[in-house]
Scaffold this motif. Structure first.
Motif, short mmCIF file in Angstrom:
data_model
loop_
_atom_site.label_atom_id
_atom_site.label_comp_id
_atom_site.label_asym_id
_atom_site.label_seq_id
_atom_site.Cartn_x
_atom_site.Cartn_y
_atom_site.Cartn_z
N ASP A 1 -0.68 -1.82 -2.51
CA ASP A 1 -0.57 -2.68 -3.68
C ASP A 1 -1.48 -3.89 -3.56
O ASP A 1 -2.09 -4.34 -4.54
CB ASP A 1 0.88 -3.11 -3.88
CG ASP A 1 1.45 -3.86 -2.68
OD1 ASP A 1 0.90 -3.70 -1.56
OD2 ASP A 1 2.44 -4.60 -2.85
N ALA B 1 -5.11 -2.90 -4.37
CA ALA B 1 -5.36 -2.86 -5.82
C ALA B 1 -5.55 -4.26 -6.38
O ALA B 1 -6.46 -4.51 -7.19
CB ALA B 1 -4.21 -2.15 -6.52
N HIS C 1 -9.09 -5.96 -7.88
CA HIS C 1 -9.11 -6.49 -9.26
C HIS C 1 -9.58 -7.93 -9.28
O HIS C 1 -10.32 -8.35 -10.18
CB HIS C 1 -7.70 -6.39 -9.86
CG HIS C 1 -7.60 -6.96 -11.24
ND1 HIS C 1 -8.11 -6.31 -12.35
CD2 HIS C 1 -7.07 -8.14 -11.69
CE1 HIS C 1 -7.89 -7.05 -13.43
NE2 HIS C 1 -7.27 -8.16 -13.06
N ALA D 1 -6.40 3.44 -5.53
CA ALA D 1 -6.71 2.06 -5.91
C ALA D 1 -8.21 1.86 -6.06
O ALA D 1 -8.68 1.19 -7.01
CB ALA D 1 -6.14 1.09 -4.88
N THR E 1 -9.48 3.63 -9.25
CA THR E 1 -9.13 2.86 -10.46
C THR E 1 -10.04 1.65 -10.63
O THR E 1 -10.45 1.32 -11.75
CB THR E 1 -7.66 2.40 -10.37
OG1 THR E 1 -6.81 3.55 -10.30
CG2 THR E 1 -7.29 1.56 -11.59
N ALA E 2 -10.39 1.00 -9.52
CA ALA E 2 -11.24 -0.19 -9.57
C ALA E 2 -12.72 0.15 -9.64
O ALA E 2 -13.55 -0.76 -9.86
CB ALA E 2 -10.97 -1.07 -8.36
#
Length: 383
Positions: A140, A143, A147, A175, A178-179
């Motif tokens: 977590d 991520a 960001h 993660a 996604t980034a």
């Protein structure tokens, strides 16, 4: 007494190899090769003597292609994405030296010291990823960090050299995906112990550890999307030659016998069943930690149920692990490793003793380790 049970995998693995001269619990350093792996490498060397190195190299292409395909199957890539190297450090050196953009990288606090040295040599600025009390990356937090302030890439060592803690590979890969940040996976210790087909953009590893292949060979695998971005170093990129960065990575003046042996070892690993090997190694790690924690004053560092076969032991006060390691070899025929602080200079505060049995270890082997450590506690070997 440990409750580790024998199974067909253990018996088959053991029968495929020379009898160990003592107790080998050092696969995180260098596993024991099989007869087939040794014979394949020797046969190629003999073939070079018979027909010449380049003719023998041409004849070995089908074996090497199968090796690349096998590696690709283990990491979720294709055979064309895989280049042979001389080992893990060489692979990372090639990748970092070909990096085209900003040189910023995020990695765990306990990153392998030689990896950090290569990052520094190539001008990378390193930022730490948040970890828990065991040195495990918090997915977590990864991520959130990506960001907030995205690095050029994330580098994750799947299992450390100094501690048998499994990193959350799939979660970190998700993660990063996604980034939109490339993930580089150091699988030197993870390949064979963890599922490494998690969608990393680049994966590298060695032959000699859990794959039980020869020393002096490894691989670097890069997905096409990232491979196309890499900048070839040799020949110089301004030379307009039809050679991709990936093609430039493979040294043709190489020890092909070792590559052939590695390819055979990968095939044997696949035939044994990667999932079965992973499950057996996890059960061995659990049995080892259960048996050894507290023996002779040594303390197990990892959680007992950690899903790896690496157990690290923190020493009792006044005991030097290097001295005990030498004593174990000379007096008991037990091969282990000492992990010094340089292996993880920002996390490891003192040396630890590392045990890393492979699937063929027996309950008697582990009991011998326990008895030796207990004996060492009452033997005047401290300095």
């Amino acid at each position: 007494m440990t409750t580790l049970a024998e199974d067909d995998l253990a018996r088959d693995w053991r029968s495929a190899r020379p009898v160990a001269a003592g107790v080998h619990v050092d696969s995180a350093a260098c596993s024991r090769q099989s007869f087939a792996t040794i014979d394949a490498a020797a046969q190629h060397a003999r073939h070079e003597a018979e027909v010449g190195g380049y003719v023998a190299a041409a004849a070995a292409q089908s074996v090497l292609d199968a090796g690349r395909a096998g590696i690709g199957a283990l990491i979720g890539m294709g055979a064309d994405d895989v280049a042979f190297t001389t080992g893990s450090n060489h692979a990372l050196d090639l990748l970092l030296g070909s990096w085209p953009g900003p040189r910023t990288v995020a990695c765990a606090l306990g990153e392998y010291g030689p990896n950090l040295a290569l990052m520094a040599a190539h001008g990378f600025t390193v930022s730490p990823l948040a970890v828990d009390e065991h040195g495990r990356v918090r997915a977590d937090a990864v991520a959130a960090a990506l960001h907030a302030d995205s690095p050029a890439l994330v580098h994750l060592t799947g299992i450390g050299s100094h501690r048998g803690v499994a990193q959350p590979l799939a979660e970190v890969a998700d993660a990063c995906r996604t980034a939109g940040v490339p993930l580089v996976l150091d699988a030197a210790q993870a390949l064979g112990q963890l599922d490494c087909a998690i969608g990393a953009d680049a994966v590298y590893s060695s032959s000699r550890k859990w794959m039980a292949g020869p020393r002096g060979v490894g691989f670097l695998a890069v997905r096409p999307g990232l491979a196309q971005r890499l900048r070839r170093r040799v020949p110089p990129p301004e030379w307009e030659l039809p050679i991709s960065a990936m093609q430039s990575f493979e040294q043709h003046e190489a020890n092909l016998a070792a590559r052939v042996g590695f390819s055979v070892a990968v095939g044997q690993h696949l035939a044994a069943g990667p999932a079965a090997v992973r499950a057996r190694l996890a059960s061995i790690g659990r049995a080892t930690r259960t048996l050894l924690d507290g023996v002779g004053g040594w303390r197990v560092v990892e959680p007992r149920d950690e899903r790896t076969a690496i157990t690290t032991l923190a020493p009792p006060a006044g005991v030097q692990p290097a001295v005990v390691r030498d004593w174990l070899i000379t007096e008991r025929g037990i091969v282990t490793t000492v992990a010094e602080s340089a292996r993880a200079p920002f996390e490891l505060t003192g040396p630890v003793l590392r045990l890393s049995p492979h699937v063929d270890v027996t309950a008697a082997d582990l009991q011998a380790c326990a008895e030796a450590l207990e004996s060492a506690a009452t033997t005047p070997i401290r300095t």
